[in-house]
Design an enzyme around this catalytic site. Structure first.
Site, PDB file in Angstrom:
ATOM      1  N   ASP A  74       0.843  -1.194   0.000  1.00  0.00           N
ATOM      2  CA  ASP A  74       0.000   0.000   0.000  1.00  0.00           C
ATOM      3  C   ASP A  74       0.879   1.244   0.000  1.00  0.00           C
ATOM      4  O   ASP A  74       2.104   1.158   0.125  1.00  0.00           O
ATOM      5  CB  ASP A  74      -0.923   0.001   1.231  1.00  0.00           C
ATOM      6  N   LYS A  75       0.218   2.384  -0.133  1.00  0.00           N
ATOM      7  CA  LYS A  75       0.881   3.691  -0.125  1.00  0.00           C
ATOM      8  C   LYS A  75       0.082   4.621   0.776  1.00  0.00           C
ATOM      9  O   LYS A  75      -1.136   4.500   0.909  1.00  0.00           O
ATOM     10  CB  LYS A  75       0.946   4.213  -1.558  1.00  0.00           C
ATOM     11  N   HIS A  76       0.786   5.550   1.402  1.00  0.00           N
ATOM     12  CA  HIS A  76       0.115   6.586   2.186  1.00  0.00           C
ATOM     13  C   HIS A  76       0.700   7.935   1.819  1.00  0.00           C
ATOM     14  O   HIS A  76       1.917   8.094   1.711  1.00  0.00           O
ATOM     15  CB  HIS A  76       0.298   6.352   3.687  1.00  0.00           C
ATOM     16  N   SER A  77      -0.181   8.920   1.616  1.00  0.00           N
ATOM     17  CA  SER A  77       0.252  10.292   1.342  1.00  0.00           C
ATOM     18  C   SER A  77      -0.095  11.163   2.529  1.00  0.00           C
ATOM     19  O   SER A  77      -1.147  10.987   3.159  1.00  0.00           O
ATOM     20  CB  SER A  77      -0.441  10.826   0.086  1.00  0.00           C
TER      21      SER A  77
ATOM     22  N   SER B 226       0.030   7.446  14.515  1.00  0.00           N
ATOM     23  CA  SER B 226      -1.322   7.527  13.959  1.00  0.00           C
ATOM     24  C   SER B 226      -1.374   6.917  12.564  1.00  0.00           C
ATOM     25  O   SER B 226      -2.245   6.099  12.251  1.00  0.00           O
ATOM     26  CB  SER B 226      -1.775   8.988  13.926  1.00  0.00           C
TER      27      SER B 226
ATOM     28  N   ARG C 243      -6.044  15.081  20.342  1.00  0.00           N
ATOM     29  CA  ARG C 243      -4.935  15.899  19.823  1.00  0.00           C
ATOM     30  C   ARG C 243      -5.465  17.099  19.056  1.00  0.00           C
ATOM     31  O   ARG C 243      -4.913  18.206  19.132  1.00  0.00           O
ATOM     32  CB  ARG C 243      -4.044  15.066  18.907  1.00  0.00           C
TER      33      ARG C 243
ATOM     34  N   THR D  88      -9.156  10.984  -0.365  1.00  0.00           N
ATOM     35  CA  THR D  88      -9.411   9.935  -1.371  1.00  0.00           C
ATOM     36  C   THR D  88     -10.813   9.364  -1.223  1.00  0.00           C
ATOM     37  O   THR D  88     -11.501   9.085  -2.209  1.00  0.00           O
ATOM     38  CB  THR D  88      -8.359   8.821  -1.234  1.00  0.00           C
TER      39      THR D  88
ATOM     40  N   LYS E  14      -2.577   2.291  11.696  1.00  0.00           N
ATOM     41  CA  LYS E  14      -3.635   1.866  10.784  1.00  0.00           C
ATOM     42  C   LYS E  14      -3.082   1.017   9.646  1.00  0.00           C
ATOM     43  O   LYS E  14      -3.719   0.046   9.214  1.00  0.00           O
ATOM     44  CB  LYS E  14      -4.371   3.094  10.237  1.00  0.00           C
ATOM     45  N   LYS E  15      -1.896   1.373   9.144  1.00  0.00           N
ATOM     46  CA  LYS E  15      -1.303   0.601   8.057  1.00  0.00           C
ATOM     47  C   LYS E  15      -0.850  -0.777   8.544  1.00  0.00           C
ATOM     48  O   LYS E  15      -1.007  -1.779   7.837  1.00  0.00           O
ATOM     49  CB  LYS E  15      -0.120   1.367   7.460  1.00  0.00           C
TER      50      LYS E  15
END
Length: 438
Positions: free
Chosen positions: A80-83, A183, A168, A120, A187-188
């Site tokens: 996967d990818k996260h931005s 954070s 936060r 997204t 999740k990933k």
């Protein structure tokens, strides 16, 4: 362990043990720790920081606060990818099907818009019938049968993060790098990935505006993820202008379909998408090098396989079976379209990218409050890039609005966001640097 003792220890700048961090996360999850105590802990971390081992322990404990997905039954690698978020950043919509078309499985759990940046999940919700938050059985079926699925986080994945983030948000502790790291990665990790690639944005349209801040965050994410057992690399990419030539929800989906089918590909968007695809394929073991990964990604895109995967994913999650072929017919359209006219000739020398994102929010394409509904039809298209030559009367962009009043406000905001000068500026790098474990 007493919560106040854990807080005191971190307040005094001492290192917490994995057991103390686990106790904090347990109290966070089961509600035995009061909001005031959670806020005090977050402030102590913001002011005192965390050693890498502490951040790893916090990430793992938050991962284990809920379900952890298992994809071991799939016949290929899971990645996967996260931005970190930007304006006109619809990369995920092309990236997931490109990588899936090359043999990987991409269970992409995405978020909604945050502040001036688009989400997204909001983009996918613009597709009629698309179920962006399916149950686990539907999610697993879509991933297995199509190779990818773009959905929202379920309440059972890393629930500790949901409460910690909410606290936060109202205690001025969002900027803490260790807490941002935990954070994102909790999740990933809970998604059951085998590898991860991060896209850390830097520039006037990113949350991290300075290169040093972006590098610190990217390094933290890479080191903590690998410390927690998830093979991870990061690319730092530029966000001093919108990534795509549009910003909004339905308009970015249309842009993604045009990209996948070859009708139109924005240059910077293509560079970032293919660089991330190459990185993902290499990290997942489907390519011996980034160069080979890039070659495979280009083949999947040019040969139409990526577009086909995207179409199957949309159908698997409830969208129209012919969406790729007839996207414009299915996507909602705004009733008012107006041109943002250039007032004097010259070159686009800069764009206040955050202001572009906020203009979309003001049109209704984002949220002022968490419970606001998003208008999927509004947004901006035909955004000119930095370096474009313009004449008086040319269009800097097209505004898609619900009414004339909103259109006029957006026109003024977009015009103010563009700087026009007499000379063409030197191009900026789109891919700034790669960060891996040392």
């Amino acid at each position: 362990m007493l919560p106040q003792e854990i807080i005191r220890k971190k307040r005094n700048g001492l290192k917490l043990s994995a057991e103390e961090i686990s106790a904090f996360v347990a109290g966070l999850t089961n509600g035995s720790m009061a909001d005031a105590q959670v806020g005090a802990f977050a402030m102590a971390v913001l002011l005192r920081g965390m050693a890498r081992e502490e951040a790893v322990a916090l990430t793992i404990a938050m991962r284990d606060s809920g379900d952890v997905l298992d994809w071991s039954d799939l016949p290929g690698p899971v990645t996967d990818k996260h931005s970190t978020g930007g304006v006109g950043d619809n990369v995920s919509l092309m990236l997931a099907p490109i990588v899936a078309a090359c043999g990987a499985y991409v269970p992409m759990i995405s978020g909604r818009g945050l502040g001036h940046t688009g989400g997204t999940l909001d983009k996918m919700d613009a597709i009629p019938g698309y179920v962006s938050q399916p149950d686990l059985a539907v999610f697993r079926k879509a991933v297995r049968e199509t190779g990818c699925a773009i959905i929202g986080q379920t309440g059972d994945l890393a629930p500790a993060d949901k409460r910690l983030y909410a606290i936060r948000d109202v205690t001025a502790t969002v900027e803490s790098v260790p807490l941002i790291t935990a954070s994102i990665l909790s999740k990933k990790l809970a998604a059951g990935l085998g590898s991860l690639v991060l896209d850390v944005k830097v520039g006037n349209g990113a949350f991290m505006e300075r290169a040093r801040e972006a590098a610190v965050l990217a390094s933290s994410l890479v080191e903590v993820a690998n410390g927690a057992g998830l093979a991870t690399t990061a690319l730092v990419t530029g966000m001093n202008e919108p990534l795509a030539s549009c910003a909004g929800n339905a308009v970015e989906v249309k842009n993604a379909v045009d990209f996948l089918t070859g009708r139109k590909r924005d240059r910077r968007l293509e560079q970032v998408t293919l660089a991330l695809a190459a990185e993902m394929l290499h990290s997942a073991g489907l390519a011996a090098s980034n160069q080979e990964g890039l070659h495979r990604a280009v083949q999947a895109l040019e040969g139409g396989r990526a577009a086909a995967v995207f179409g199957r994913m949309v159908t698997a999650l409830g969208g129209p079976a012919d969406f790729v072929e007839r996207a414009a017919a299915y996507l909602p359209a705004a009733p008012v379209i107006r041109k943002v006219e250039v007032r004097r000739p010259g070159f686009v020398t800069g764009i206040a990218t955050r202001a572009i994102g906020l203009a979309v929010v003001e049109l209704g394409g984002g949220r002022r409050r968490p419970d606001d509904k998003v208008d999927p039809a509004v947004g901006l298209t035909e955004l000119l890039p930095v370096g474009a030559e313009v004449r008086a009367g040319d269009a800097l962009a097209l505004v898609h609005a619900r009414g004339e009043e909103q259109a006029e406000a957006a026109i003024a905001a977009v015009r103010d966001a563009y700087a026009i000068g007499p000379a063409k500026p030197p191009p900026e790098r789109t891919i700034i640097r790669r960060i891996a474990v040392r």
